[in-house]
Write a protein that holds these residues in place. Structure first.
Motif, PDB file in Angstrom:
ATOM      1  N   SER A 280      83.241  67.731  -5.793  1.00  0.00           N
ATOM      2  CA  SER A 280      83.967  68.388  -4.843  1.00  0.00           C
ATOM      3  C   SER A 280      84.421  69.622  -4.111  1.00  0.00           C
ATOM      4  CB  SER A 280      85.047  67.207  -3.700  1.00  0.00           C
ATOM      5  OG  SER A 280      86.034  68.106  -4.237  1.00  0.00           O
ATOM      6  N   GLU A 281      83.684  70.183  -3.987  1.00  0.00           N
ATOM      7  CA  GLU A 281      84.609  71.951  -3.481  1.00  0.00           C
ATOM      8  C   GLU A 281      86.427  72.088  -3.539  1.00  0.00           C
ATOM      9  OE1 GLU A 281      84.723  75.878  -2.684  1.00  0.00           O
ATOM     10  OE2 GLU A 281      83.102  74.549  -2.986  1.00  0.00           O
ATOM     11  N   GLU A 282      86.686  71.274  -3.557  1.00  0.00           N
ATOM     12  CA  GLU A 282      88.422  70.970  -3.484  1.00  0.00           C
ATOM     13  C   GLU A 282      88.623  70.655  -5.242  1.00  0.00           C
ATOM     14  OE1 GLU A 282      92.288  68.727  -2.469  1.00  0.00           O
ATOM     15  OE2 GLU A 282      90.339  67.970  -1.434  1.00  0.00           O
ATOM     16  N   LEU A 288      88.599  74.548 -11.906  1.00  0.00           N
ATOM     17  CA  LEU A 288      88.627  76.308 -12.525  1.00  0.00           C
ATOM     18  C   LEU A 288      90.305  76.864 -12.052  1.00  0.00           C
ATOM     19  CD1 LEU A 288      85.224  76.551 -11.044  1.00  0.00           C
ATOM     20  CD2 LEU A 288      85.892  76.260 -12.699  1.00  0.00           C
ATOM     21  N   GLN A 289      90.851  76.663 -11.166  1.00  0.00           N
ATOM     22  CA  GLN A 289      92.293  77.744 -11.486  1.00  0.00           C
ATOM     23  C   GLN A 289      92.991  76.763 -12.402  1.00  0.00           C
ATOM     24  OE1 GLN A 289      93.930  76.259  -7.828  1.00  0.00           O
ATOM     25  NE2 GLN A 289      93.171  78.406  -6.829  1.00  0.00           N
ATOM     26  N   HIS A 290      92.609  75.382 -13.444  1.00  0.00           N
ATOM     27  CA  HIS A 290      93.454  75.065 -14.453  1.00  0.00           C
ATOM     28  C   HIS A 290      93.097  75.647 -15.396  1.00  0.00           C
ATOM     29  CE1 HIS A 290      95.598  72.401 -16.291  1.00  0.00           C
ATOM     30  NE2 HIS A 290      94.930  71.771 -17.296  1.00  0.00           N
ATOM     31  N   VAL A 291      92.454  75.320 -15.564  1.00  0.00           N
ATOM     32  CA  VAL A 291      91.487  76.238 -16.775  1.00  0.00           C
ATOM     33  C   VAL A 291      90.885  77.615 -16.839  1.00  0.00           C
ATOM     34  CG1 VAL A 291      90.222  74.314 -17.104  1.00  0.00           C
ATOM     35  CG2 VAL A 291      88.547  76.085 -15.762  1.00  0.00           C
ATOM     36  N   TRP A 292      91.734  77.987 -15.553  1.00  0.00           N
ATOM     37  CA  TRP A 292      91.393  79.815 -15.535  1.00  0.00           C
ATOM     38  C   TRP A 292      91.720  81.098 -16.844  1.00  0.00           C
ATOM     39  CZ3 TRP A 292      95.247  83.313 -17.573  1.00  0.00           C
ATOM     40  CH2 TRP A 292      96.805  82.858 -18.109  1.00  0.00           C
ATOM     41  N   HIS A 293      91.913  80.914 -17.931  1.00  0.00           N
ATOM     42  CA  HIS A 293      92.288  81.191 -19.194  1.00  0.00           C
ATOM     43  C   HIS A 293      90.923  81.518 -19.814  1.00  0.00           C
ATOM     44  CE1 HIS A 293      92.497  77.176 -21.296  1.00  0.00           C
ATOM     45  NE2 HIS A 293      93.314  77.128 -20.243  1.00  0.00           N
ATOM     46  N   ALA A 294      89.722  80.805 -19.735  1.00  0.00           N
ATOM     47  CA  ALA A 294      88.794  80.379 -20.365  1.00  0.00           C
ATOM     48  C   ALA A 294      88.287  81.860 -20.294  1.00  0.00           C
ATOM     49  CB  ALA A 294      87.737  79.675 -19.992  1.00  0.00           C
ATOM     50  N   PRO A 295      88.048  83.154 -21.721  1.00  0.00           N
ATOM     51  CA  PRO A 295      86.946  83.724 -21.702  1.00  0.00           C
ATOM     52  C   PRO A 295      86.415  84.590 -20.705  1.00  0.00           C
ATOM     53  CG  PRO A 295      87.678  82.485 -23.763  1.00  0.00           C
ATOM     54  CD  PRO A 295      87.066  81.724 -22.405  1.00  0.00           C
ATOM     55  N   ARG A 328      85.482  68.101 -17.728  1.00  0.00           N
ATOM     56  CA  ARG A 328      86.652  67.194 -18.252  1.00  0.00           C
ATOM     57  C   ARG A 328      88.173  66.893 -18.072  1.00  0.00           C
ATOM     58  NH1 ARG A 328      88.071  68.974 -24.814  1.00  0.00           N
ATOM     59  NH2 ARG A 328      89.063  66.488 -25.342  1.00  0.00           N
ATOM     60  N   TRP A 329      88.162  68.407 -17.812  1.00  0.00           N
ATOM     61  CA  TRP A 329      89.726  67.597 -17.318  1.00  0.00           C
ATOM     62  C   TRP A 329      89.823  67.804 -16.361  1.00  0.00           C
ATOM     63  CZ3 TRP A 329      92.407  69.582 -12.770  1.00  0.00           C
ATOM     64  CH2 TRP A 329      93.948  69.653 -13.048  1.00  0.00           C
ATOM     65  N   LEU A 330      89.011  67.459 -15.437  1.00  0.00           N
ATOM     66  CA  LEU A 330      89.090  66.338 -13.575  1.00  0.00           C
ATOM     67  C   LEU A 330      88.835  64.535 -14.483  1.00  0.00           C
ATOM     68  CD1 LEU A 330      86.811  68.042 -11.393  1.00  0.00           C
ATOM     69  CD2 LEU A 330      89.710  67.745 -11.383  1.00  0.00           C
ATOM     70  N   PHE A 331      87.894  64.635 -15.510  1.00  0.00           N
ATOM     71  CA  PHE A 331      88.095  63.156 -15.686  1.00  0.00           C
ATOM     72  C   PHE A 331      89.422  62.642 -16.190  1.00  0.00           C
ATOM     73  CE2 PHE A 331      86.541  60.035 -18.759  1.00  0.00           C
ATOM     74  CZ  PHE A 331      86.581  58.748 -18.586  1.00  0.00           C
ATOM     75  N   GLN A 332      89.891  63.679 -17.487  1.00  0.00           N
ATOM     76  CA  GLN A 332      91.042  62.939 -18.251  1.00  0.00           C
ATOM     77  C   GLN A 332      91.928  63.206 -17.034  1.00  0.00           C
ATOM     78  OE1 GLN A 332      89.520  65.071 -22.484  1.00  0.00           O
ATOM     79  NE2 GLN A 332      91.019  63.713 -22.430  1.00  0.00           N
ATOM     80  N   SER A 333      92.164  63.840 -16.952  1.00  0.00           N
ATOM     81  CA  SER A 333      93.357  63.473 -15.518  1.00  0.00           C
ATOM     82  C   SER A 333      93.704  62.774 -14.644  1.00  0.00           C
ATOM     83  CB  SER A 333      93.709  65.028 -14.995  1.00  0.00           C
ATOM     84  OG  SER A 333      93.304  66.190 -15.201  1.00  0.00           O
ATOM     85  N   ALA A 334      92.291  61.719 -14.480  1.00  0.00           N
ATOM     86  CA  ALA A 334      92.286  60.702 -13.488  1.00  0.00           C
ATOM     87  C   ALA A 334      91.943  59.436 -14.050  1.00  0.00           C
ATOM     88  CB  ALA A 334      91.177  60.708 -12.429  1.00  0.00           C
ATOM     89  N   HIS A 335      91.312  59.190 -16.080  1.00  0.00           N
ATOM     90  CA  HIS A 335      91.465  57.889 -16.018  1.00  0.00           C
ATOM     91  C   HIS A 335      91.926  57.929 -17.535  1.00  0.00           C
ATOM     92  CE1 HIS A 335      87.940  57.227 -13.375  1.00  0.00           C
ATOM     93  NE2 HIS A 335      87.817  58.410 -13.504  1.00  0.00           N
TER      94      HIS A 335
END
Length: 486
Positions: A280-282, A288-295, A328-335
């Motif tokens: 989803s957009e949300e 993406l805000q969480h991984v903002w530091h990606a080069p 990956r972060w979305l999946f691991q945060s939830a599961h």
């Protein structure tokens, strides 16, 4: 001594060199005089303000030379462009008309009608007591006004002040004089020093401060302020010239604009990849805000040399990589138990002097690995882990690697955890009651440091250690409790 310096003429020039011709100041033309004046007035800026320009004009006026007097008058005209001007409005004009005049002059337009008229008069009339003022104005003046005039003109003496031979009146309107006096004694806050002069707090730290009453959003309040004169000197030392400061600001703004535009474009590309996977957009925005530091998201100069298909290939590969990180972060945060592992690592990590967010990113990377291994092992079999309905396709290779690594390393890791747990208990158990009843054992600070190191090693192996000092939740609080009590 050089041959030129030893010539018989005694003027430091070789016999064949043309003799320098010195032109008396009095013979300079009007055009050259005005050009010299413009050299000074073109520098007008926060680094070199009206007060500085008034000093230069006053110094020129005191030379006692017609050319310098012309330079001074030209500078004073720039300082006070409306001095002696015939007004198109009167005291009886409407407030709207008075505001139009003030707006065209770049002066404030607030206040009552009487204040507006007074502000206009301040721009065209001299101080009370000046030769060109009316008798009514002279009655209002006093010696203090004349002293202020001398100060605004750069001081006493010579043709520009009250000293010997004083016959030159500083042609500056009273409003301008007032602003010059204010500038000489003006003070500035730390925030304004950064905004107007480009001076960071670290640069201003060595300058003397004074508590001053300053208006802010919350009302009036006392805050540390700096003398504008000190700030100007520091700004010139830092940036050389105001033009140099503006060029630096322009480069910073261009960099910021490029950074923002690049990040927006690349974030949209990553969102498109995630949307194609059904995210989803949300959730995509949050990840993406969480991984903002990606080069890929932050390095706007990384593909400046690429064009056409090469650039599109680079952008496509980068968007795919960051989308995988976000997914990956979305999946691991939830599961997976990502949060407990990350909390344990952060609780017992001793942050160094380098960037804290980079250290936190490294800790999160370790927590992601530990959490995925624990989750994969908890599924019972590799097939069950790979067939999990919420597992993204981009994570299947990582899950398989995590499963294999966990099966190979788990026995040895459990042994290491058991040994560290034994060591942790040995550090903690002898002293908890002595911390409360006192006197404090002299080795408590060392033991607390050792305990934190042991707990961090346990967290790095996938354990979730807890500090059991009396009444505290973790080792940092134990340190604070010990310092407060003893």
């Amino acid at each position: 001594m050089s041959a030129a310096g030893s010539s018989g003429d005694g003027d430091g020039q070789s016999p064949s060199a043309p003799r320098a011709r010195y032109v008396p100041w009095e013979t300079l033309g009007v055009d050259l005089t005005l050009h010299i004046a413009r050299v000074f007035t073109d520098e007008l800026s926060p680094f070199y303000d009206e007060a500085d320009l008034a000093k230069v004009a006053a110094s020129c006026a005191q030379v006692g030379n017609a050319t310098f007097k012309g330079i001074a008058e030209s500078i004073f005209t720039v300082l006070s462009p409306h001095f002696g001007e015939e007004l198109s409005v009167t005291k009886n004009s409407t407030a709207a008309d008075l505001k139009k005049v003030l707006k065209s002059w770049g002066r404030p337009q607030s206040g009552k009608k009487a204040e507006l008229w007074e502000r206009i008069c301040d721009e065209v009339k001299a101080n009370p007591g000046d030769a060109d003022e009316s008798e009514d104005d002279e009655e209002e003046g006093d010696s203090e006004d004349e002293d202020d005039e001398v100060e605004a003109c750069g001081g006493k003496g010579g043709e520009g002040g009250k000293g010997k031979g004083a016959g030159y009146r500083c042609p500056v309107a009273r409003g301008v004089r007032q602003r010059i006096r204010e500038l000489r004694y003006a003070r500035i806050t730390k925030a304004k020093a950064k905004e107007v002069y480009g001076l960071w707090p670290s640069i201003c730290a060595s300058l003397p401060t004074q508590r001053s009453l300053v208006r802010s959003i919350g009302g009036m309040g006392l805050t540390d302020t700096y003398a504008v004169a000190d700030i100007k000197a520091a700004a010139i030392k830092q940036h050389k010239t105001y033009a140099g400061f503006q060029a630096s600001q322009k480069r910073r703004q261009d960099w910021s604009a490029n950074y923002d535009a690049t990040k927006t474009d690349r974030t949209d590309r990553c969102k498109a990849v995630l949307a194609a996977r059904g995210v989803s957009e949300e959730d995509a925005t949050r990840a993406l805000q969480h991984v903002w530091h990606a080069p890929f998201l932050t390095d706007w100069q990384s593909n400046t040399q690429l064009s056409g298909p090469e650039r599109e290939a680079y952008l496509g590969a980068g968007a795919l990589e960051v989308a995988n990180m976000a997914h990956r972060w979305l999946f691991q945060s939830a599961h997976t138990p990502l949060v407990p592992h990350l909390n344990a690592l952060c609780d017992f990590h001793t942050y160094g002097k380098s960037s804290k967010y980079k250290q936190t990113v490294a800790l999160e990377r370790r927590a992601l690995d530990l959490a995925l291994r624990e989750w994969a092992h908890g599924q019972g079999s590799l097939e069950a882990a790979l067939s999990h309905p919420s597992l993204p396709a981009c994570l299947k290779a990582e899950v398989e690697a995590a499963w294999t690594k966990e099966r190979a390393e788990r026995p040895k890791r459990l042994e290491q955890i058991a040994a560290l747990e034994e060591r942790r208990r040995g550090v903690q158990q002898p002293h908890p009651q002595r911390l409360i009843d006192g006197p404090p054992p002299p080795d408590v600070p060392r033991l607390l440091t050792e305990l934190k190191q042991v707990c961090f090693q346990l967290a790095g192996l996938g354990a979730k250690p807890e500090c059991s000092w009396p009444g505290v939740a973790n080792v940092d609080e134990a340190f604070l409790a010990f310092d407060a009590d003893h």
